[in-house]
Write a protein that holds these residues in place. Structure first.
Motif, PDB file in Angstrom:
ATOM      1  N   HIS A  88      71.729  90.143  75.703  1.00  0.00           N
ATOM      2  CA  HIS A  88      71.010  91.366  75.376  1.00  0.00           C
ATOM      3  C   HIS A  88      71.570  92.575  76.114  1.00  0.00           C
ATOM      4  N   LEU A  89      71.891  92.404  77.393  1.00  0.00           N
ATOM      5  CA  LEU A  89      72.381  93.526  78.189  1.00  0.00           C
ATOM      6  C   LEU A  89      73.821  93.878  77.863  1.00  0.00           C
ATOM      7  N   ILE A 131      71.348  94.580  70.184  1.00  0.00           N
ATOM      8  CA  ILE A 131      71.247  94.768  68.734  1.00  0.00           C
ATOM      9  C   ILE A 131      70.989  96.241  68.449  1.00  0.00           C
ATOM     10  N   PRO A 132      71.773  96.885  67.576  1.00  0.00           N
ATOM     11  CA  PRO A 132      71.529  98.303  67.252  1.00  0.00           C
ATOM     12  C   PRO A 132      70.114  98.495  66.702  1.00  0.00           C
ATOM     13  N   TRP A 139      64.925  95.289  76.698  1.00  0.00           N
ATOM     14  CA  TRP A 139      65.207  95.863  78.009  1.00  0.00           C
ATOM     15  C   TRP A 139      66.184  97.025  77.884  1.00  0.00           C
ATOM     16  N   ARG A 140      67.279  96.786  77.186  1.00  0.00           N
ATOM     17  CA  ARG A 140      68.327  97.802  77.060  1.00  0.00           C
ATOM     18  C   ARG A 140      67.813  99.047  76.339  1.00  0.00           C
ATOM     19  N   GLY A 141      66.980  98.847  75.316  1.00  0.00           N
ATOM     20  CA  GLY A 141      66.440  99.984  74.582  1.00  0.00           C
ATOM     21  C   GLY A 141      65.565 100.861  75.457  1.00  0.00           C
ATOM     22  N   ASN A 142      64.783 100.249  76.342  1.00  0.00           N
ATOM     23  CA  ASN A 142      63.960 101.029  77.264  1.00  0.00           C
ATOM     24  C   ASN A 142      64.807 101.793  78.265  1.00  0.00           C
ATOM     25  N   GLU A 143      65.884 101.181  78.740  1.00  0.00           N
ATOM     26  CA  GLU A 143      66.789 101.867  79.662  1.00  0.00           C
ATOM     27  C   GLU A 143      67.428 103.079  79.000  1.00  0.00           C
ATOM     28  N   LEU A 144      67.869 102.896  77.752  1.00  0.00           N
ATOM     29  CA  LEU A 144      68.523 103.985  77.028  1.00  0.00           C
ATOM     30  C   LEU A 144      67.555 105.138  76.794  1.00  0.00           C
ATOM     31  N   PHE A 145      66.338 104.818  76.355  1.00  0.00           N
ATOM     32  CA  PHE A 145      65.330 105.853  76.136  1.00  0.00           C
ATOM     33  C   PHE A 145      65.036 106.603  77.423  1.00  0.00           C
TER      34      PHE A 145
END
Length: 317
Positions: A24-25, A29-30, A103-109
């Motif tokens: 995931h990290l 997934i886009p 996890w990654r989506g929250n970091e990006l946001f």
């Protein structure tokens, strides 16, 4: 040492957890292609068909309950049936966990939102926040954006990472994915949205039930180390917070960093009066970065603790 490595290798559930996190990290997934996105579209389509604002409250609640069951029961049945058909159960569990965690989506946001807030880019911050919350963001000031952004970051990590990992440890990949789908249901059909006050209650109630334990456990980690008077103030303020699952968490972070959170929130044309919690500091980009760093370390600790518990339990079995 060799026996420990053999035991670790034999513990497929634990290897699946760390393998999914690694995938995931490294290869997220886009968002546009994520299956959860299609689930959200399905929820919107079904609500448009069966949620009738002109119906009586009893009919709306019945419609919400039946629609909820119609979505979740077949989904759960299919996931269980597929489990018996896959060649390697660990790969199936890994795939489901990958679909559930964000996890990654929250970091990006969070990173983009902090940058927009630091530059006082209100249109950019409002647009980013609108993708995460149901409330109206078009008229939010920098203060309002800071408050809403801080709350979104806290709840986003707590649900999309901690809640998913908790339910994976309890019920495997199926449990993790069902939890995530219920979270999307509760958000899409939130009773705070205009026209969903009664229709969305069953989905909100169900998610609050399955979200309660992981959020309370994570909140205890957040409160750990705080002075006794701060903890007492947090628990006192939490009684007035509308969500009993996340009330300790929101109030805990508000008091830990002395931030002013809560207050009114606008949903459509309705103004929801929420309790004001925390201190007197207006949340800014710097404070949201502090919150993110603090949550990240607590997630690492949670992972270590849950991994240890899973290792001991599966070894015992």
């Amino acid at each position: 040492m060799s026996s420990f490595i053999e035991s670790l290798y034999a513990n497929g559930a634990l290897l699946t957890l760390w393998g999914a996190l690694l995938f995931h990290l490294l290869i997220p997934i886009p968002p546009a292609a994520h299956p959860v996105r299609f689930w959200q579209l399905l929820l919107s389509h079904i609500a448009n068909k069966v949620n009738s604002p002109s119906a009586s409250p009893q009919q709306q609640q019945l419609s919400g309950t039946l629609a909820l069951l119609l979505l979740l029961i077949p989904t759960l049945a299919v996931l269980i049936a597929l489990q018996t058909l896959v060649w390697k159960a660990e790969f199936y569990q890994l795939a489901l966990l990958l679909l559930a965690i964000e996890w990654r989506g929250n970091e990006l946001f969070t990173r983009r939102f902090i940058n927009a807030l630091a530059k006082e880019d209100k249109p950019g911050a409002r647009q980013l926040l609108a993708s995460k919350v149901n409330r109206e963001t078009d008229a939010l000031s920098l203060l309002g954006l800071g408050k809403a952004g801080a709350e979104s970051v806290i709840v986003g990590y707590a649900r999309n990472v901690i809640g998913v990992i908790f339910w994976y440890g309890l019920a495997g990949g199926i449990g993790a994915l069902i939890y995530r789908l219920c979270a999307e249901l509760a958000r899409s059909w939130s009773p705070n949205k205009p026209g969903y006050a009664t229709f969305g209650k069953p989905a909100a109630w169900l998610f609050m039930v399955i979200d309660f334990v992981p959020q309370k456990l994570f909140s205890m980690m957040v409160l750990l180390g705080l002075p006794a008077n701060t903890i007492k103030q947090t628990l006192s303020q939490a009684k007035a917070w509308p969500n009993s699952a996340t009330n300790w968490l929101i109030c805990g972070y508000a008091n830990r960093f002395e931030l002013a959170l809560g207050g009114p929130a606008i949903y459509g044309s309705d103004k929801l009066q929420r309790a004001r919690v925390g201190g007197k500091i207006a949340p800014a980009a710097f404070h949201i970065a502090q919150i993110q760093k603090h949550i990240a370390w607590r997630i690492y600790v949670w992972l270590m603790l849950q991994s240890a518990v899973m290792f001991i339990i599966y070894q015992g079995l």
